[in-house]
Design a protein around this motif. Structure first.
Motif, PDB file in Angstrom:
ATOM      1  N   UNK A   3       0.835  -1.210   0.000  1.00  0.00           N
ATOM      2  CA  UNK A   3       0.000   0.000   0.000  1.00  0.00           C
ATOM      3  C   UNK A   3       0.864   1.253   0.000  1.00  0.00           C
ATOM      4  N   UNK A   4       1.866   1.297   0.855  1.00  0.00           N
ATOM      5  CA  UNK A   4       2.711   2.488   0.956  1.00  0.00           C
ATOM      6  C   UNK A   4       3.541   2.681  -0.314  1.00  0.00           C
ATOM      7  N   UNK A   5       3.988   1.598  -0.909  1.00  0.00           N
ATOM      8  CA  UNK A   5       4.762   1.690  -2.145  1.00  0.00           C
ATOM      9  C   UNK A   5       3.918   2.269  -3.275  1.00  0.00           C
ATOM     10  N   UNK A  15       9.718  -5.729  12.493  1.00  0.00           N
ATOM     11  CA  UNK A  15      10.766  -5.604  13.515  1.00  0.00           C
ATOM     12  C   UNK A  15      11.294  -4.173  13.597  1.00  0.00           C
ATOM     13  N   UNK A  16      10.347  -3.218  13.596  1.00  0.00           N
ATOM     14  CA  UNK A  16      10.717  -1.802  13.616  1.00  0.00           C
ATOM     15  C   UNK A  16       9.531  -1.012  14.164  1.00  0.00           C
ATOM     16  N   UNK A  17       9.800   0.174  14.745  1.00  0.00           N
ATOM     17  CA  UNK A  17       8.674   0.983  15.203  1.00  0.00           C
ATOM     18  C   UNK A  17       8.172   1.867  14.053  1.00  0.00           C
ATOM     19  N   UNK A  18       6.980   2.415  14.245  1.00  0.00           N
ATOM     20  CA  UNK A  18       6.318   3.182  13.188  1.00  0.00           C
ATOM     21  C   UNK A  18       7.161   4.367  12.731  1.00  0.00           C
ATOM     22  N   UNK A  19       7.725   5.094  13.680  1.00  0.00           N
ATOM     23  CA  UNK A  19       8.505   6.286  13.349  1.00  0.00           C
ATOM     24  C   UNK A  19       9.693   5.949  12.463  1.00  0.00           C
ATOM     25  N   UNK A  20      10.482   4.946  12.880  1.00  0.00           N
ATOM     26  CA  UNK A  20      11.659   4.561  12.093  1.00  0.00           C
ATOM     27  C   UNK A  20      11.264   3.978  10.744  1.00  0.00           C
ATOM     28  N   UNK A  21      10.140   3.275  10.708  1.00  0.00           N
ATOM     29  CA  UNK A  21       9.667   2.659   9.468  1.00  0.00           C
ATOM     30  C   UNK A  21       9.335   3.713   8.413  1.00  0.00           C
ATOM     31  N   UNK A  22       8.509   4.688   8.801  1.00  0.00           N
ATOM     32  CA  UNK A  22       8.106   5.742   7.857  1.00  0.00           C
ATOM     33  C   UNK A  22       9.285   6.624   7.483  1.00  0.00           C
ATOM     34  N   UNK A  23      10.082   6.993   8.475  1.00  0.00           N
ATOM     35  CA  UNK A  23      11.241   7.844   8.185  1.00  0.00           C
ATOM     36  C   UNK A  23      12.254   7.129   7.298  1.00  0.00           C
ATOM     37  N   UNK A  24      12.367   5.804   7.454  1.00  0.00           N
ATOM     38  CA  UNK A  24      13.264   5.036   6.589  1.00  0.00           C
ATOM     39  C   UNK A  24      12.830   5.111   5.135  1.00  0.00           C
ATOM     40  N   UNK A  25      11.532   5.025   4.897  1.00  0.00           N
ATOM     41  CA  UNK A  25      11.007   5.139   3.535  1.00  0.00           C
ATOM     42  C   UNK A  25      11.255   6.541   2.974  1.00  0.00           C
ATOM     43  N   UNK A  26      11.063   7.535   3.834  1.00  0.00           N
ATOM     44  CA  UNK A  26      11.305   8.914   3.388  1.00  0.00           C
ATOM     45  C   UNK A  26      12.774   9.131   3.016  1.00  0.00           C
ATOM     46  N   UNK A  27      13.673   8.574   3.831  1.00  0.00           N
ATOM     47  CA  UNK A  27      15.105   8.723   3.560  1.00  0.00           C
ATOM     48  C   UNK A  27      15.458   8.036   2.242  1.00  0.00           C
TER      49      UNK A  27
END
Length: 349
Positions: A247-249, A284-296
């Motif tokens: 979905x996010x992709x 195996x990740x929290x929401x903040x790191x997950x979304x920010x990882x995609x943004x990066x």
């Protein structure tokens, strides 16, 4: 006629009282500042220190030791009020009952002070634990961690802890140290406490907004713990996580500024509890790191295309970051390089 001598520390007590009263008027009437108003009301009684130290009321009992008993509960209620949207003063007045009772025992002020410091230590631990839980939940539900983290409140509690340890040491060394040393020590401690209260007022007022879903976050955590008890659900988490990834992709919705767990769950038609648990367990990740990882990853892809440092900030904002400091911190965490260093490495290759 008896002359009354005013000492420098007494001037600080007057200033302390004035700042506390002004602070009350500045924040009064705002629901999120009920706890702060209660704490400032206690500090506004600093003038009682002057009265007692000048022996104006020597025929009466001391009141300030009982005031010290109230300090720990009031800091805890301040933290709770800043975190919980449905904070009710009446429901928490029980925490102040020991201070009221202590007034009757102030002829035995050394014992009352000892109880006050024990109480303060307990309540500070409770406050730190509450803030820690709040910060953990923030990382699981929002990418705008820095704006809601209440770092200034954590700093305040840390300094209060140090001040009270030092003050406790001063009180226990009164019979050992020279009076001049004690006087200067007392002045410095009072000045730091005054400055800290000013810092507290300023930062509370400057806090742009509070995260109003802590009760919901606690519910998420409790339900998540129940979900994690069943091992078979781990496979379910991976399946749902794959759907979230798809979905996010496809939607690229994570590029929206202030994108939250609630936004994602509503788009998916799933509960926040389930989405939060799925990302933690399946990814195996929290929401903040997950979304920010995609943004990066989006930022890195654009930088690889352009290889220019001039418009880094614009790219970051397009990727959903709302501040330069947050972007730089996240980029460094994800890549171990600053944005400028990353572009330089691209050019070198």
């Amino acid at each position: 006629m008896t002359l009354i001598s005013i000492y420098p520390v007494n001037i600080l007590h007057i200033i302390f009282t004035t700042i506390a009263v002004l602070g009350i008027f500045m924040v009064m009437g705002k629901p999120q500042y009920k706890g702060l108003v209660m704490l400032l009301a206690l500090h506004s009684l600093e003038f009682i220190n002057i009265i007692e130290e000048l022996n104006i009321t020597r025929q009466y009992w001391l009141v300030t030791p009982a005031m010290q008993v109230a300090l720990g509960p009031l800091y805890y209620l301040l933290v709770k009020n800043m975190i919980y949207r449905d904070f009710r003063v009446k429901a928490h007045l029980i925490h102040l009952m020991p201070a009221v009772i202590a007034i009757a025992f102030t002829p035995w002020w050394p014992q009352v002070l000892a109880i006050a410091y024990i109480s303060l230590a307990i309540y500070l631990v409770m406050s730190f634990r509450l803030l820690w839980r709040y910060r953990v939940y923030l990382k699981e539900t929002t990418v705008d961690y820095d704006g809601y983290a209440l770092g200034w409140l954590f700093n305040t509690l840390t300094v209060v802890s140090v001040i009270e340890i030092v003050d406790f040491t001063r009180l226990n060394l009164q019979l050992v140290l020279d009076i001049e040393v004690l006087v200067h020590w007392y002045f410095i401690s009072t000045f730091i406490a005054l400055s800290l209260t000013s810092y507290l007022i300023i930062n509370a007022i400057r806090q742009p907004e509070l995260y109003n879903s802590f009760e919901d976050m606690e519910s998420i955590s409790l339900k998540k713990e129940k979900l994690e008890q069943a091992d078979k659900e781990h496979q379910q988490a991976k399946v749902i996580f794959a759907d979230i990834e798809n979905y996010l992709t496809n939607s690229q919705s994570f590029l929206q500024a202030k994108y939250s767990l609630r936004d994602l769950s509503q788009s998916l038609g799933l509960s926040e509890q389930l989405v939060s648990w799925t990302i933690n367990k399946g990814g195996d990740i929290n929401f903040s790191d997950y979304i920010n990882g995609k943004r990066i990853n989006v930022v890195k892809a654009k930088l690889q295309e352009q290889k220019q440092a001039a418009n880094i900030l614009a790219i970051a904002f397009d990727a959903g970051f709302s501040s330069k400091s947050t972007f730089n911190a996240v980029f460094k965490k994800q890549t171990n390089l600053t944005p400028s260093e990353y572009i330089k490495s691209l050019n070198n290759n």
